[in-house]
Design a protein around this motif. Structure first.
Motif, PDB file in Angstrom:
ATOM      1  N   VAL A 104     -35.008   2.399  -8.801  1.00  0.00           N
ATOM      2  CA  VAL A 104     -35.045   1.582  -7.473  1.00  0.00           C
ATOM      3  C   VAL A 104     -35.080   0.214  -7.498  1.00  0.00           C
ATOM      4  O   VAL A 104     -34.497  -0.507  -6.681  1.00  0.00           O
ATOM      5  CB  VAL A 104     -36.186   2.644  -6.745  1.00  0.00           C
ATOM      6  N   GLY A 105     -36.298  -0.240  -8.235  1.00  0.00           N
ATOM      7  CA  GLY A 105     -36.445  -1.748  -8.061  1.00  0.00           C
ATOM      8  C   GLY A 105     -35.166  -2.342  -8.410  1.00  0.00           C
ATOM      9  O   GLY A 105     -34.953  -3.464  -7.872  1.00  0.00           O
ATOM     10  N   GLN A 106     -34.586  -2.021  -9.802  1.00  0.00           N
ATOM     11  CA  GLN A 106     -33.544  -2.761 -10.184  1.00  0.00           C
ATOM     12  C   GLN A 106     -32.453  -2.628  -9.294  1.00  0.00           C
ATOM     13  O   GLN A 106     -31.496  -3.738  -8.951  1.00  0.00           O
ATOM     14  CB  GLN A 106     -33.411  -2.382 -11.774  1.00  0.00           C
ATOM     15  N   THR A 107     -31.950  -1.508  -8.831  1.00  0.00           N
ATOM     16  CA  THR A 107     -31.012  -1.272  -8.155  1.00  0.00           C
ATOM     17  C   THR A 107     -31.044  -2.061  -6.751  1.00  0.00           C
ATOM     18  O   THR A 107     -29.832  -2.996  -6.365  1.00  0.00           O
ATOM     19  CB  THR A 107     -30.786   0.238  -7.849  1.00  0.00           C
ATOM     20  N   TRP A 108     -32.173  -2.134  -5.943  1.00  0.00           N
ATOM     21  CA  TRP A 108     -32.205  -2.936  -4.903  1.00  0.00           C
ATOM     22  C   TRP A 108     -32.367  -4.389  -5.163  1.00  0.00           C
ATOM     23  O   TRP A 108     -31.579  -4.929  -4.375  1.00  0.00           O
ATOM     24  CB  TRP A 108     -33.746  -2.419  -4.262  1.00  0.00           C
ATOM     25  N   MET A 109     -32.898  -4.753  -6.164  1.00  0.00           N
ATOM     26  CA  MET A 109     -32.774  -6.229  -6.475  1.00  0.00           C
ATOM     27  C   MET A 109     -31.367  -6.758  -6.719  1.00  0.00           C
ATOM     28  O   MET A 109     -30.838  -7.764  -6.233  1.00  0.00           O
ATOM     29  CB  MET A 109     -33.855  -6.670  -7.389  1.00  0.00           C
ATOM     30  N   ALA A 110     -30.539  -5.840  -7.482  1.00  0.00           N
ATOM     31  CA  ALA A 110     -29.180  -6.218  -7.917  1.00  0.00           C
ATOM     32  C   ALA A 110     -28.434  -6.450  -6.597  1.00  0.00           C
ATOM     33  O   ALA A 110     -27.447  -7.259  -6.507  1.00  0.00           O
ATOM     34  CB  ALA A 110     -28.658  -5.418  -8.714  1.00  0.00           C
ATOM     35  N   VAL A 111     -28.553  -5.235  -5.598  1.00  0.00           N
ATOM     36  CA  VAL A 111     -27.892  -5.231  -4.594  1.00  0.00           C
ATOM     37  C   VAL A 111     -28.078  -6.413  -3.539  1.00  0.00           C
ATOM     38  O   VAL A 111     -27.372  -7.216  -2.705  1.00  0.00           O
ATOM     39  CB  VAL A 111     -27.933  -3.953  -3.756  1.00  0.00           C
ATOM     40  N   ALA A 112     -29.376  -6.793  -3.516  1.00  0.00           N
ATOM     41  CA  ALA A 112     -29.950  -7.619  -2.578  1.00  0.00           C
ATOM     42  C   ALA A 112     -29.543  -9.216  -2.951  1.00  0.00           C
ATOM     43  O   ALA A 112     -29.534  -9.977  -2.268  1.00  0.00           O
ATOM     44  CB  ALA A 112     -31.220  -7.752  -2.513  1.00  0.00           C
ATOM     45  N   SER A 113     -29.343  -9.316  -4.370  1.00  0.00           N
ATOM     46  CA  SER A 113     -28.729 -10.640  -4.846  1.00  0.00           C
ATOM     47  C   SER A 113     -27.423 -11.025  -4.625  1.00  0.00           C
ATOM     48  O   SER A 113     -26.392 -10.272  -4.990  1.00  0.00           O
ATOM     49  CB  SER A 113     -29.351 -10.860  -6.430  1.00  0.00           C
ATOM     50  N   THR A 114     -27.218 -12.151  -4.630  1.00  0.00           N
ATOM     51  CA  THR A 114     -25.807 -12.518  -4.827  1.00  0.00           C
ATOM     52  C   THR A 114     -25.443 -12.438  -6.156  1.00  0.00           C
ATOM     53  O   THR A 114     -26.107 -12.665  -7.031  1.00  0.00           O
ATOM     54  CB  THR A 114     -25.376 -14.128  -4.202  1.00  0.00           C
ATOM     55  N   GLN A 115     -23.911 -12.631  -6.434  1.00  0.00           N
ATOM     56  CA  GLN A 115     -23.336 -12.541  -7.801  1.00  0.00           C
ATOM     57  C   GLN A 115     -24.036 -13.832  -8.555  1.00  0.00           C
ATOM     58  O   GLN A 115     -24.053 -13.937  -9.648  1.00  0.00           O
ATOM     59  CB  GLN A 115     -21.832 -12.724  -7.647  1.00  0.00           C
ATOM     60  N   GLU A 116     -24.200 -15.052  -7.856  1.00  0.00           N
ATOM     61  CA  GLU A 116     -24.328 -16.361  -8.633  1.00  0.00           C
ATOM     62  C   GLU A 116     -25.917 -16.051  -8.991  1.00  0.00           C
ATOM     63  O   GLU A 116     -26.376 -16.826  -9.951  1.00  0.00           O
ATOM     64  CB  GLU A 116     -24.102 -17.393  -7.864  1.00  0.00           C
ATOM     65  N   GLN A 117     -26.597 -15.248  -8.433  1.00  0.00           N
ATOM     66  CA  GLN A 117     -28.206 -15.206  -8.538  1.00  0.00           C
ATOM     67  C   GLN A 117     -28.667 -14.004  -8.877  1.00  0.00           C
ATOM     68  O   GLN A 117     -29.846 -13.815  -9.269  1.00  0.00           O
ATOM     69  CB  GLN A 117     -28.828 -15.511  -7.090  1.00  0.00           C
ATOM     70  N   ARG A 118     -27.800 -13.316  -9.172  1.00  0.00           N
ATOM     71  CA  ARG A 118     -28.270 -11.660  -9.884  1.00  0.00           C
ATOM     72  C   ARG A 118     -28.884 -11.921 -11.060  1.00  0.00           C
ATOM     73  O   ARG A 118     -30.111 -11.238 -11.378  1.00  0.00           O
ATOM     74  CB  ARG A 118     -26.979 -10.973  -9.798  1.00  0.00           C
ATOM     75  N   GLY A 119     -28.408 -12.689 -11.972  1.00  0.00           N
ATOM     76  CA  GLY A 119     -29.049 -12.699 -13.333  1.00  0.00           C
ATOM     77  C   GLY A 119     -30.435 -13.279 -13.307  1.00  0.00           C
ATOM     78  O   GLY A 119     -31.319 -12.910 -13.876  1.00  0.00           O
ATOM     79  N   ARG A 120     -30.400 -14.370 -12.278  1.00  0.00           N
ATOM     80  CA  ARG A 120     -31.785 -14.911 -12.177  1.00  0.00           C
ATOM     81  C   ARG A 120     -32.854 -13.948 -11.680  1.00  0.00           C
ATOM     82  O   ARG A 120     -34.121 -14.017 -12.208  1.00  0.00           O
ATOM     83  CB  ARG A 120     -31.875 -16.347 -11.476  1.00  0.00           C
ATOM     84  N   SER A 121     -32.448 -13.183 -10.553  1.00  0.00           N
ATOM     85  CA  SER A 121     -33.447 -12.384  -9.967  1.00  0.00           C
ATOM     86  C   SER A 121     -33.736 -11.259 -10.914  1.00  0.00           C
ATOM     87  O   SER A 121     -35.046 -10.809 -11.055  1.00  0.00           O
ATOM     88  CB  SER A 121     -32.456 -11.879  -8.865  1.00  0.00           C
ATOM     89  N   LEU A 122     -33.026 -10.790 -11.820  1.00  0.00           N
ATOM     90  CA  LEU A 122     -33.140  -9.736 -12.650  1.00  0.00           C
ATOM     91  C   LEU A 122     -33.998 -10.197 -13.836  1.00  0.00           C
ATOM     92  O   LEU A 122     -35.015  -9.536 -14.297  1.00  0.00           O
ATOM     93  CB  LEU A 122     -31.939  -8.864 -13.210  1.00  0.00           C
ATOM     94  N   SER A 123     -33.829 -11.482 -14.222  1.00  0.00           N
ATOM     95  CA  SER A 123     -34.688 -12.043 -15.148  1.00  0.00           C
ATOM     96  C   SER A 123     -36.117 -12.199 -14.696  1.00  0.00           C
ATOM     97  O   SER A 123     -37.086 -11.891 -15.501  1.00  0.00           O
ATOM     98  CB  SER A 123     -34.004 -13.340 -15.751  1.00  0.00           C
ATOM     99  N   LEU A 124     -36.204 -12.643 -13.328  1.00  0.00           N
ATOM    100  CA  LEU A 124     -37.686 -12.555 -12.839  1.00  0.00           C
ATOM    101  C   LEU A 124     -38.230 -11.334 -12.626  1.00  0.00           C
ATOM    102  O   LEU A 124     -39.437 -10.802 -12.986  1.00  0.00           O
ATOM    103  CB  LEU A 124     -37.440 -13.100 -11.638  1.00  0.00           C
TER     104      LEU A 124
END
Length: 286
Positions: free
Chosen positions: A114-134
């Motif tokens: 749930v956490g990874q899916t939610w974070m991936a959906v809530a992030s833009t394409q440009e920020q997705r890698g950074r968000s998941l790395s956090l």
């Protein structure tokens, strides 16, 4: 979701608590079973119970998410983890611990999905890698801190579990503050007769790093504590050595996520895998 920082901060906090829990319970239970004279193979099988739970719940991830939404599924996962964690110090016996650890694995896997899916959906394409790395960074910090909880054993067997349980309760209260959101239905995925066969056929290569990481995580946190005790290390020394394995990921999570946004996931993964291979080959010589 895009405008509010509360869900993001909540996810980061909860996953850090999850890291603390796994970083503590894996070596702690392995040490306790070793001190009881449980054979190494039996100890290892019991340690795998958490990942048996992952296999059991995996086919139902999307059902929970679409049926209950992000927040409600997080609440379900936290209830499972808190329940199993609270009963561990109150029970004994390999069979009971195996079941409780399996329940813990079910809750933990559901939480991460749930956490990874939610974070991936809530992030833009440009920020997705950074968000998941956090996200990975917060888990890594928790995982490296977790083994230090072994030092609470002098206060009683219940002390480490109580500390983790209280942290989960805090995470639970934070989750209650966010709004429940349901994922959007993806028509193309629903049209597939067998989505799992599709994934294994076209994304099998991407699954290999996850498999290797899981194997390494269990080996280090379930087998190394036993090895450490047998070569003369104390439980306190083991609790200090274990976090060293995760320090590299703490420093590199965000840079790797940022580099993957800029240069592509494939290139960064190939370089990372090459470095990791060399390091593992050199490890026995250290």
């Amino acid at each position: 979701m895009h405008s509010s920082r509360l869900p993001f901060a909540t996810l980061v906090t909860v996953v850090a608590v999850s890291g603390i829990s796994q970083g503590l319970t894996l070596p702690l239970l392995a040490l306790l079973l070793e001190q009881q004279g449980i054979p190494t193979i039996t100890n290892g099988i019991n340690g795998a119970a958490m990942y048996v739970g992952t296999i059991v719940i995996a086919p139902f991830f999307t059902f929970f998410l679409h049926r209950f939404g992000y927040r409600s599924t997080l609440i379900i996962s936290l209830c499972l983890i808190i329940f199993s964690t609270a009963l561990l110090p109150l029970t004994s016996g390999l069979a009971i611990w195996f079941i409780l650890r399996m329940i813990m694995g079910i809750g933990d896997s559901l939480l991460h999905y749930v956490g990874q899916t939610w974070m991936a959906v809530a992030s833009t394409q440009e920020q997705r890698g950074r968000s998941l790395s956090l996200y990975g960074l917060s888990y890594g910090i928790g995982f490296s801190v977790g083994p230090l909880g072994i030092n609470l054993l002098p206060f009683g067997l219940w002390a480490p579990f109580l500390a983790v349980g209280l942290l989960y309760v805090i995470g639970f209260l934070l989750v209650l503050r966010i709004d429940n959101v349901y994922p959007e239905n993806i028509a193309s995925a629903r049209q597939l007769d067998n989505p799992y066969a599709f994934i294994f056929r076209y994304a099998w290569l991407a699954l290999i790093p996850s498999f290797v990481y899981g194997y390494l995580e269990v080996s280090l946190n379930s087998s190394f504590p036993i090895y450490g005790l047998r070569i003369g290390l104390t439980a306190e020394q083991v609790s200090i050595v274990l976090p060293a394995f995760i320090i590299g990921s703490l420093f590199l999570q965000v840079p790797l996520g940022t580099l993957s946004d800029r240069y592509g996931r494939k290139r960064v993964m190939m370089i990372s895998a090459s470095i990791a291979t060399v390091a593992l080959l050199l490890f026995p010589a250290a």
